[in-house]
Structure formats: structure tokens, C-alpha cells
Design a protein around this motif. Structure first.
Motif, PDB file in Angstrom:
ATOM      1  N   PHE A 256       0.827  -1.210   0.000  1.00  0.00           N
ATOM      2  CA  PHE A 256       0.000   0.000   0.000  1.00  0.00           C
ATOM      3  C   PHE A 256       0.860   1.257   0.000  1.00  0.00           C
ATOM      4  O   PHE A 256       0.590   2.226  -0.718  1.00  0.00           O
ATOM      5  N   ILE A 257       1.926   1.240   0.826  1.00  0.00           N
ATOM      6  CA  ILE A 257       2.828   2.402   0.885  1.00  0.00           C
ATOM      7  C   ILE A 257       3.471   2.639  -0.481  1.00  0.00           C
ATOM      8  O   ILE A 257       3.576   3.772  -0.959  1.00  0.00           O
ATOM      9  N   ALA A 258       3.905   1.557  -1.131  1.00  0.00           N
ATOM     10  CA  ALA A 258       4.522   1.695  -2.452  1.00  0.00           C
ATOM     11  C   ALA A 258       3.534   2.271  -3.456  1.00  0.00           C
ATOM     12  O   ALA A 258       3.890   3.130  -4.284  1.00  0.00           O
TER      13      ALA A 258
ATOM     14  N   ILE B  66       7.758   7.388   4.745  1.00  0.00           N
ATOM     15  CA  ILE B  66       8.241   7.295   6.131  1.00  0.00           C
ATOM     16  C   ILE B  66       7.094   7.466   7.123  1.00  0.00           C
ATOM     17  O   ILE B  66       6.971   6.729   8.113  1.00  0.00           O
ATOM     18  N   THR B  67       6.206   8.464   6.846  1.00  0.00           N
ATOM     19  CA  THR B  67       5.095   8.742   7.762  1.00  0.00           C
ATOM     20  C   THR B  67       4.133   7.563   7.850  1.00  0.00           C
ATOM     21  O   THR B  67       3.679   7.179   8.937  1.00  0.00           O
ATOM     22  N   LEU B  68       3.803   6.968   6.700  1.00  0.00           N
ATOM     23  CA  LEU B  68       2.890   5.830   6.710  1.00  0.00           C
ATOM     24  C   LEU B  68       3.492   4.631   7.445  1.00  0.00           C
ATOM     25  O   LEU B  68       2.796   3.895   8.155  1.00  0.00           O
ATOM     26  N   TYR B  69       4.785   4.450   7.262  1.00  0.00           N
ATOM     27  CA  TYR B  69       5.441   3.328   7.959  1.00  0.00           C
ATOM     28  C   TYR B  69       5.401   3.544   9.472  1.00  0.00           C
ATOM     29  O   TYR B  69       5.082   2.627  10.252  1.00  0.00           O
TER      30      TYR B  69
ATOM     31  N   CYS C 248       3.066   6.035  -2.816  1.00  0.00           N
ATOM     32  CA  CYS C 248       4.238   6.805  -3.278  1.00  0.00           C
ATOM     33  C   CYS C 248       4.265   6.889  -4.802  1.00  0.00           C
ATOM     34  O   CYS C 248       4.608   7.930  -5.378  1.00  0.00           O
ATOM     35  N   PHE C 249       3.892   5.770  -5.473  1.00  0.00           N
ATOM     36  CA  PHE C 249       3.843   5.796  -6.940  1.00  0.00           C
ATOM     37  C   PHE C 249       2.789   6.789  -7.433  1.00  0.00           C
ATOM     38  O   PHE C 249       3.012   7.525  -8.407  1.00  0.00           O
ATOM     39  N   ALA C 250       1.644   6.839  -6.776  1.00  0.00           N
ATOM     40  CA  ALA C 250       0.600   7.802  -7.156  1.00  0.00           C
ATOM     41  C   ALA C 250       1.086   9.233  -6.984  1.00  0.00           C
ATOM     42  O   ALA C 250       0.802  10.111  -7.807  1.00  0.00           O
ATOM     43  N   VAL C 251       1.826   9.487  -5.899  1.00  0.00           N
ATOM     44  CA  VAL C 251       2.370  10.838  -5.686  1.00  0.00           C
ATOM     45  C   VAL C 251       3.354  11.205  -6.792  1.00  0.00           C
ATOM     46  O   VAL C 251       3.367  12.325  -7.302  1.00  0.00           O
ATOM     47  N   LEU C 252       4.199  10.234  -7.204  1.00  0.00           N
ATOM     48  CA  LEU C 252       5.166  10.503  -8.273  1.00  0.00           C
ATOM     49  C   LEU C 252       4.460  10.787  -9.594  1.00  0.00           C
ATOM     50  O   LEU C 252       4.867  11.665 -10.360  1.00  0.00           O
TER      51      LEU C 252
END
Length: 720
Positions: free
Chosen positions: A3-5, A248-251, A8-12
Motif C-alpha cells: 500500500f505504501i509503495a 516514512i510517515t505511513l510506515y 508513493c507511486f501515485a504521488v510521483l
């Protein structure tokens, strides 16, 4: 982790799309700027061409009265014209068949040349714009004899268009910009380099005469000439950082959530049936005395705590300090992010206060956007240091899903001045100090003083009196002349609103305007000022002693009315005042609020002939961009820059810059607050022609103004 990955991909992906959009918008802005610059360049070239043709036209008019019969006579007539222009390389004289008879700087050993040339005044399409060499543009004026419909002679000039365009373009182009000139009919390149395929381009027609557009000017900028650190690059870098911080925040949130679940399971396991009744009683007491969201004591609990402290330490009146923290934008955060984020932020703020609290401090949440800290044994100095530390902690960024939320606050401090001071009064004093801190720019820590309470009462009384004065038409207008420093004549007058209260004190215009804005009476006040000023000026016109113009101040709040331009123009028409004799003075607030509507309003006034001036130029948001997009023709140097002239170096530099800029933009400059002769002399040396101040005339009522204008009637009559 998956989910975190994905997040992050959506943000990129979003970052890449924003990067592409920012690049496109940047290219569009550059092309708009190039279009504006090339149009200004085209107009400048056309003005210089008109100047050359005007000289030739004047000479043709003189020759038409007495046609020369010999080359020497003709040469004597045209010699001065050729000397006056650096761009006229040669003059020629042709007969009715357009055969060249005489030509300056020509080889007289051969037959007279016969070449084609353009004739000013011929119908469109007949200009011989196929001449390939920009250095040899041939243009002639026809000369008519009596009783002849056809020209008898032609007086012409060979103009070096290339040199003229080079001279004008040097003031407009930078090292990354290039100018290409093409023929209007077939796009043949006459001058300049081939335009780069990826360059930003701006184009404008160039009229050699008033009959047609013979050429087109194309201004283009080299690809990659913009700054390296641009908005698209910043968006790209910011996107990378946001993706990293989000991961980092989600983790960490995942780890924290698991820890909380484990802790909650342990707590639930240890509970037993014996403690249930006791828990219920404690919960009821807690709810009555604490905030349901942050679990901090509420106002009721804080009041009871202060009363207890006052009772215990009645012999030490200065041992208790109350710090009130007023959160500024908590309601805006609720509107933007929702109630959940609003609640989460308040919980975070409460935890931050708990982390910085001292041992014996009592922290309470007394309203939705206010916290209070009651501290013991705090001297005034320690209390202020403590309050600044609290403010710094509160204003640390708050992150919600990797989005940074900034919270600002105002802090007020109150002390127990005597042993009999009740808790409610101590709370009221702290709240008053916090409100005062919020009114200050760059919120500060403010300690309550009795003068604040007196100021609030005085402000309330003043607002009531001014509201009554506006509604009851108790205001009056005063007028202050503007002086031409060259001949000390009156160049115009400025209308200023005045009001005298019941005790005889004169209330300043700033106080009247600010109160009108705060109480919603600005539109009513502005309409009254416009009509009263125009009615007075119409009376002066009827008496033939009116100065060249009258200046009327318009508040930025008045521009919220979309019909402001119509209101002013209808008032001008109703009082039968020429629009060109009315000047509207603007505050710089106009340039930052509702820009498109304000720009339309100002262009409407300017199109009607009303002149526009920027009041107190340089003290707010003025910039060259505003002067370019708004039809302003006058700037007024604020009195704060004039007061210390000619001794303050900073004020000298500012005044020089404003005056020089205004001269280059062909704007009128008026210096305010001129009270000494050395100020006047220094401003005159800098090139400032107009001034306003007590050195010449203070503000005066209509009777004093009429007497003054009647005395200077021989000067002002020139403008009536």
C-alpha cells in the motif's frame, strides 16, 4: 508495504503531471510577455518612423510654397533636415514622372538615377514594399502645383530602417532574445536569424506608414533561457520529497497503530467488574470539568483552580500568571480539511502544551480555538520567555497524510495585580491581551495593560460616533493644492474627508476610513465623497477659478463593488465635470485583491478619460508589473520617504528610483509631505515637478480654497 509503495507511486505520477502542466504554463507566460514586449517595440519603431516622416512632411510643406529651380537652392533647403536626422542617408527630388532629378550624396558624373519609391498618401496596396534592403527604404511626399490634381514633384528620403530598428531594439532586447523581421505579404526574412523551432515567440505588425502593415516583427527567446531553478523543477523536487516523507510517515503510523492496539488490549484485559461503578462516577466528573476532545480542563475547571489559588495565596498578589494562547486559523483548517483533521490538530496542540508545561502549570482548553496556562511563581520576565516558548512549540508544522499544515497563534499574558482580583477578570485580561497580539503583524506575545481596556472602550465610542457622523452627514471635505515646482502655480487639488467630534477634536481621515471599512459604511462614505468633491469642483468651474484637476481617494474596499466605475462616471456626468479633469487616487490594496475585476474597473475609468494615481507609492505592494498592466499615469511618493530628505541616504535612493522609473514610463510624480525648502529644492533637482505639503498650503475648507484660487486666478484661468 504494498500500500505504501502504491501511494508513493501515485504521488510521483501526480508530480510528473504537475511538472508537465507547470512547464506548459511557464511557456505560455513567456510568450505572453514576448507579445507585450514586441508590441511595445513595434510602437516605438513606428513612433521613430513617424518622427522622420514628420520632418520630411514639414520640409515638403515649405517647398510647396516656393518650388526650387536649381540644385543648389534645393540643396540649401534640405541640408538642415538631413543634418537633424541620423537615419536619413539621402534626400532626392523627382519630377511628375518619378524621375530623380536631384539627390544628395549621389554620383553626379552619371545620368540621374530612376528608381521606385513609396509615396505617402497613396492607397493601400500601392506601396512598393518589395524593396529588399532595409537600409535603403525610399519614401516621398508629393508636391502639388496650383490648379493641378496630380503631383508636380516628389520630395523623398532614403531612410536607414535597419539602423533605426537596431537603435530602438537595443532598449528592449536582452542577451537571450532575438529579433527577426519578415515581409508581411510572403514571410520573406528581411533581417535577423532563423527562429529556433522550440523558441518562445511573440509577433507584432510594423507599419511603415499609416496605410498598411508592410512588415512583421518577431521577438523570440532562446530555448532554455529561463532560470534553472524554476517552478517546474521545484514541483519535481517537492514531489520527490513528498513521496519520501509520505512513505516514512505511513510506515511510522503503521508501527504506532500496532503499538496502540497492543497497549489497548493489555488495558482491556486488566479491567475488572469491581471498578466499573467507580469509573462511571469518575467519568461523569471528568466530563463536567474537561474538554471532551483533548481531555484538558475546561473554562469552568480553570476558573475554579484560579479561585482556589487566589484563596490559598491571598498574601502574595503577584504569584499567579495566566497565559492565553489564541489559535488563529483553526476554523479555516476545519473548512479546508474537515472535522476529523480539525479534531486531530487540537489533540496534537494539547499534547505539545503538555510537553512544554512546567511542573506546577495548569493547562486548560477554554474554547474551540483557545488554550490557557496558569503558572505559579512566574515573574514578568519568566512569563514572557515561557510564553514565547509556548508560541514556538504551537507553530511547529503539523503533518496530515504528508501534507504540512501551519498553525499560528497569538499569546496574551495577564497578572494578578491585587489579592481581590476575581478569576473571571484575570481570564478577561488574558483574552484581551491575546486579541491585541492577534491585531499586530507577525503575532507577538503581549502583556495586558489597563490602557488596553481603556483603548477598547475608546475605540467603541469612536466607532459609534463616526458611524453616527457618516449616517448623519456630519462630515466635510477639505482640499489641499498640488503645486507645480517650476512656476509655483496650483496644478490641482486633492479632496480630503474631515470630521470634528463633539469635543472639538479633528478626527484624521485614516481613522474615518478605517472605521467605515470595519463597520461596512465604506460604500456610503465613498459615494458621498465623490459626489461632494465633484459638486464643489463644478462650482469652481462655474466661477472660472478651478485648478486643472481634482483628485479623489478611493479605498480598496470600494472596489468590491462591481459597479464602482459606473457610479463614478454617472457622478461626473451628473455634475457636468469633464472626465479628464478628474483623478482617482488608489491605494495599493487594489493591486492584490480581485485583480481581474479591479483591472476592468480601472480600464473603464481610463477609457472615459479619468486619470489614475497610486497614493503612497512604495509603502505596500507596488511593482513594475502593476504599472504595466494598470492604466496608471501618476505616482505619489509617500511622505515617509520625503520627511528626512535630503539627509537620509535610503530615502534619497528610493526617491531617485521612483522618479527615474516614472520618467522612463512617462508618469507624473507628486511628492507628498513637503514642508521645508531644502526638501523642495532637492526634489526639484531629482526631476520631481509636483509637490504637496504645508510648505505651500495645508488642507483648507472650500471658502479658504475659493479665496486662494481667486487670488491665483490668472494662472488657473488657463485651464478653464
Amino acid at each position: 508495504m504494498i500500500f505504501i509503495a502504491l501511494v508513493c507511486f501515485a504521488v510521483l505520477v501526480a508530480t510528473f503531471l504537475l511538472y508537465q502542466a507547470a512547464q506548459s504554463q511557464q511557456a505560455q507566460r513567456i510568450e505572453k510577455l514576448l507579445n507585450v514586449e514586441v508590441q511595445a517595440l513595434s510602437r516605438a519603431v513606428e513612433r521613430d518612423i513617424d518622427t522622420q516622416l514628420t520632418r520630411l512632411s514639414a520640409l515638403a510643406s515649405n517647398i510647396e510654397l516656393d518650388v526650387p529651380s536649381t540644385f543648389s537652392t534645393w540643396q540649401a533647403l534640405v541640408q538642415q533636415t538631413q543634418q537633424d536626422s541620423a537615419y536619413i542617408s539621402s534626400l532626392f527630388w523627382a519630377d511628375s514622372r518619378r524621375v530623380i532629378s536631384w539627390q544628395t550624396h549621389a554620383d553626379t558624373s552619371h545620368d540621374q538615377p530612376r528608381f521606385s519609391f513609396d509615396v505617402v498618401g497613396e492607397p493601400e496596396g500601392q506601396l512598393k514594399t518589395d524593396q529588399p534592403d532595409l537600409t535603403q527604404w525610399r519614401i516621398a511626399y508629393p508636391i502639388y502645383s496650383r490648379d493641378r490634381a496630380e503631383p508636380s514633384y516628389y520630395l523623398g528620403a532614403i531612410i536607414n530602417l535597419d539602423a533605426l530598428i537596431n537603435e530602438v531594439a537595443s532598449d528592449y532586447l536582452n542577451q537571450h532574445q532575438h529579433l527577426t523581421i519578415t515581409r508581411w505579404a510572403n514571410d520573406t526574412v528581411l533581417r535577423g536569424d532563423t527562429i529556433s523551432p522550440f523558441a518562445a515567440v511573440g509577433s507584432a505588425p510594423l507599419r511603415l506608414t499609416s496605410t498598411q502593415s508592410a512588415m512583421q516583427l518577431t521577438l523570440w527567446q532562446e530555448p532554455g533561457a529561463s532560470q534553472f531553478i524554476s517552478l517546474p523543477i521545484m514541483i519535481y523536487i517537492a514531489g520527490m520529497l513528498v513521496a519520501l516523507l509520505l512513505g516514512i510517515t505511513l510506515y511510522l503510523a503503521e508501527v504506532n497503530l500496532m503499538s496502540r492496539r497492543a497497549a489497548q488490549t493489555t488495558i482491556d484485559y486488566l479491567k475488572n467488574e469491581i471498578e466499573q461503578r467507580k469509573d462511571v462516577e469518575q467519568q461523569l466528573h471528568f466530563i463536567a470539568n474537561h474538554d471532551a476532545l483533548t481531555y484538558l480542563p475546561n473554562r469552568h475547571a480553570l476558573t475554579r483552580y484560579i479561585q482556589q489559588r487566589v484563596h490559598e495565596s491571598s498574601t502574595y498578589p503577584h504569584d499567579l500568571a495566566l497565559i492565553c494562547v489564541d489559535i488563529d486559523n483553526i476554523k479555516e483548517i476545519n473548512d479546508l480539511y474537515g472535522q476529523a483533521v480539525h479534531d486531530q490538530l487540537l489533540v496534537e496542540l494539547a499534547q505539545r502544551l503538555q510537553r512544554v508545561r512546567q511542573t506546577d502549570d495548569y493547562i486548560a482548553k477554554i474554547s474551540d480555538d483557545q488554550f490557557a496556562i496558569a503558572g505559579s511563581e512566574l515573574s514578568p520576565l519568566k512569563a514572557e520567555i515561557y510564553a514565547k516558548q509556548i508560541r514556538k512549540t504551537i507553530e511547529q508544522p503539523f503533518f496530515h497524510h504528508a501534507e504540512e499544515i501551519i498553525v499560528t497563534c497569538a499569546v496574551g499574558i495577564s497578572y494578578r495585580y491585587d489579592a481581590s482580583m476575581p478569576a473571571q477578570e484575570l481570564l478577561r485580561h488574558a483574552d484581551t491581551a491575546a486579541h491585541r497580539a492577534r491585531q499586530l503583524s507577525h503575532h507577538r506575545v503581549v502583556v495586558f495593560q489597563m490602557a488596553m481596556r481603556d483603548h477598547l472602550h475608546q475605540k467603541k465610542d469612536t466607532e459609534y460616533a463616526i458611524r453616527k457622523a457618516i449616517q448623519g452627514n456630519e462630515l466635510s471635505l477639505h482640499f489641499q493644492p498640488q503645486i507645480d515646482l517650476n512656476d509655483h502655480s496650483i496644478a490641482g487639488i486633492e479632496a480630503l474627508v474631515r470630521w470634528q467630534d463633539t469635543e472639538g477634536a479633528v478626527i484624521s481621515p485614516d481613522t474615518i476610513v478605517r472605521t467605515a471599512e470595519d463597520t461596512g459604511l465604506m460604500r456610503q462614505l465613498g459615494t458621498w465623497v465623490v459626489n461632494e468633491a465633484l459638486e464643489t469642483y463644478a462650482t469652481l468651474l462655474a466661477q472660472h477659478c478651478a485648478p486643472p484637476f481634482i483628485a479623489i481617494n478611493i479605498s480598496g474596499h470600494e472596489f468590491q463593488d462591481s459597479f464602482l466605475a459606473d457610479t463614478i462616471l454617472h457622478a461626473i456626468e451628473r455634475h457636468q465635470v469633464p472626465p479628464e479633469r478628474v483623478q482617482i487616487e488608489l491605494t495599493e490594496q487594489v493591486f492584490i485583491e480581485n485583480l481581474s475585476q479591479n483591472q476592468h474597473t480601472l480600464h473603464t475609468l481610463a477609457a472615459a478619460g479619468v486619470s489614475l494615481a497610486i497614493d503612497d507609492f512604495g509603502t505596500g505592494y507596488s511593482s513594475l508589473a502593476y504599472l504595466k498592466h494598470f492604466p496608471v499615469d501618476t505616482v505619489k511618493i509617500d511622505r515617509s520617504f520625503v520627511a528626512d530628505l535630503p539627509h537620509c541616504k535610503d530615502d534619497i535612493v528610493i526617491c531617485q528610483a521612483v522618479i527615474k522609473m516614472a520618467q522612463l514610463l512617462k508618469l507624473k510624480v507628486v511628492a507628498e509631505g513637503v514642508e521645508r525648502e531644502d526638501q523642495r529644492d532637492f526634489l526639484l533637482d531629482l526631476g520631481c515637478r509636483y509637490a504637496q505639503g504645508h510648505l505651500y498650503h495645508p488642507s483648507m475648507n472650500i471658502h479658504q480654497l475659493t479665496a486662494l484660487l481667486t487670488q491665483s486666478q490668472p494662472i488657473t484661468r488657463l485651464f478653464n
